[in-house]
Design an enzyme around this catalytic site. Sequence first.
Site, PDB file in Angstrom:
ATOM      1  N   LYS A 136      -5.055 -40.996 -18.491  1.00 13.71           N
ATOM      2  CA  LYS A 136      -5.482 -41.104 -17.091  1.00 13.71           C
ATOM      3  C   LYS A 136      -4.338 -40.622 -16.204  1.00 13.71           C
ATOM      4  CE  LYS A 136      -7.162 -44.276 -13.509  1.00 13.71           C
ATOM      5  NZ  LYS A 136      -6.076 -44.142 -12.536  1.00 13.71           N
ATOM      6  N   SER A 157      -2.709 -44.848 -17.146  1.00  9.03           N
ATOM      7  CA  SER A 157      -2.258 -44.787 -15.763  1.00  9.03           C
ATOM      8  C   SER A 157      -0.776 -45.113 -15.628  1.00  9.03           C
ATOM      9  CB  SER A 157      -3.128 -45.736 -14.923  1.00  9.03           C
ATOM     10  OG  SER A 157      -2.908 -45.547 -13.551  1.00  9.03           O
ATOM     11  N   ASP A 192       9.645 -37.752 -21.725  1.00 11.71           N
ATOM     12  CA  ASP A 192      10.061 -36.447 -21.217  1.00 11.71           C
ATOM     13  C   ASP A 192      11.577 -36.364 -21.013  1.00 11.71           C
ATOM     14  OD1 ASP A 192       7.470 -35.658 -21.243  1.00 11.71           O
ATOM     15  OD2 ASP A 192       7.262 -35.358 -19.082  1.00 11.71           O
TER      16      ASP A 192
END
Length: 556
Positions: free
Chosen positions: A321, A296, A307
């Site tokens: 998640k 999460s 990224d």
Amino acid sequence: MNKTLPILFLSVLSVLTSFAQTTPSPSHDISVSRNLTTFSSIVKELEMNYVDTIRPQEAFGAAIEAFLSTVDPYTEYYSSDDRNELTKITTGQYDYGGIGSYIMQRDGHSYISGPMEGAPAAKAGLRSGDWIIQVDTTDTSNMTSAEVSALLRGLAGTPVKVTVNRPFVTDSIINFDIVRAKLTDPSVPYWGVVNGNTGYIRLTQFLADSGGDVYEALQAFKANPDVTQIVLDLRGNGGGLLEQAVDILGNFLPKGTEVLRTRGRDKSLEKVYKTTKRPIYPDIPLAVLIDGASASASEITAGALQDLDRAVLVGSRSFGKGLVQSTRPLPFDGLLKVTVAKYYTPSGRLIQALDYSRRNADGSVARTPDSLTNVYHTLHGREVRDGGGLTPDINIEWDRVSPILYNLVGDNRIFDFATRYANTHDTIPGPWEFEVDEALFTEFKETLNKETLQYDKVMDQLLKQLREAAQMEGYLTEEAEQAMNTLTPLLTNDVNQDLDNKREEISEYLGAEIASRYYYENGRLIQSLKKDKALKEAIDILSNPKRLESILGKNP
């Protein structure tokens, strides 16, 4: 009619209609309405005609739980009695006062397994291994841990008397007068400088004050000229508040950087999250440690940094998640924690591993195969994939726990030795300096009752299987039998030899358990960090600029 029944029915109705309110098609609305009518009729018929009195609390609790189980495991109903649990999850604060200690149940008794640092239990002098035999005037010598914990709870500021039986001391029955206090689980239980130049932060959950806790640690590093690189440890961090993840990311990324998008059923309500402050460390070499229990908000943090090629991820694949929950009020002070959106990292990927909208015939949900995941690209063009958690840039193969260590821990033999050691030694060196040396390990071995030490003896099992296979296949001739008889004593497990062969592995756990008696959970953590493969690899990468740039795709 039972007065509780309509109240509980309204709770079920609210849960169901909360889904019906946003349904996209008339046919779906009709289906929900019909099922609600049927459900209501069944309840009325049972209440009026069932031979015995029905138990509405249990019945409706089971009905709500069963209904929500068809959605996903993160959508949950909290009654008015359970709301405090949700408060603790989001704030780390307990709604009751207590002494601040973990309680373990063993052999029908309850023991102190570890007082929390700075809590009333620790200040009063309670120790791990203390057998709780009385709370106030109640005999607790044979009570369960749940029963004892209930007695120890109360209003903050109220007194409680705890009597324990402490092993390995002369006066074993000790009384403690303790004043209960409000308890809080810290989201940053430890931060410090490791290896001389690496700022290390252990973040265990994303609570309302986590951003501030991390910022405080970073400010301390900023004031220390020796700190030239940072490791953020998110292993075992199951997540928490999304906003706190965004706040923490703002310490490392330029102000206004997009770090997350969330999309719900209504695509027009897509929400974009960007950092909102000037970073304290926009350029410092950064590594993030993750594992299968990082989920999460942990994945939001680690995924954004990966990224944007801002940090190197070290460890093992994260949980996966990618769902966002929000709370909705229900009648009678209830709450529904409901999944309202999916989140997407800056590259556009959804890291959710399980698609709960597509279930197997038996109701189970399969993990998305790697072959069906999609390729995305980081800021510098590196390939990353969706659909199954975050794959670290550097994968660490965790060592398997040996059978002998598994049983030493599971049978509390290491715990018991640490209890004995702490009750017979006033001090030990600091947690970074303390080591399990030859003398200490020998003392540990000598205290073990090796006759009762049961563990899977691999060589014994293999020899037995070899003999059985040879007999079944017709190879157990008299000559082979003699050879087996000669080989068996040479390869039969010897407890002392197995202990010595696994000394390094056992010493790591033994050192952590002993250190926790003097320095609490931080002592345990520091002992584990000294031999931490992932931390060592992260430090090595950060200390090698060319290797770090190569991993992050900065080299041509």
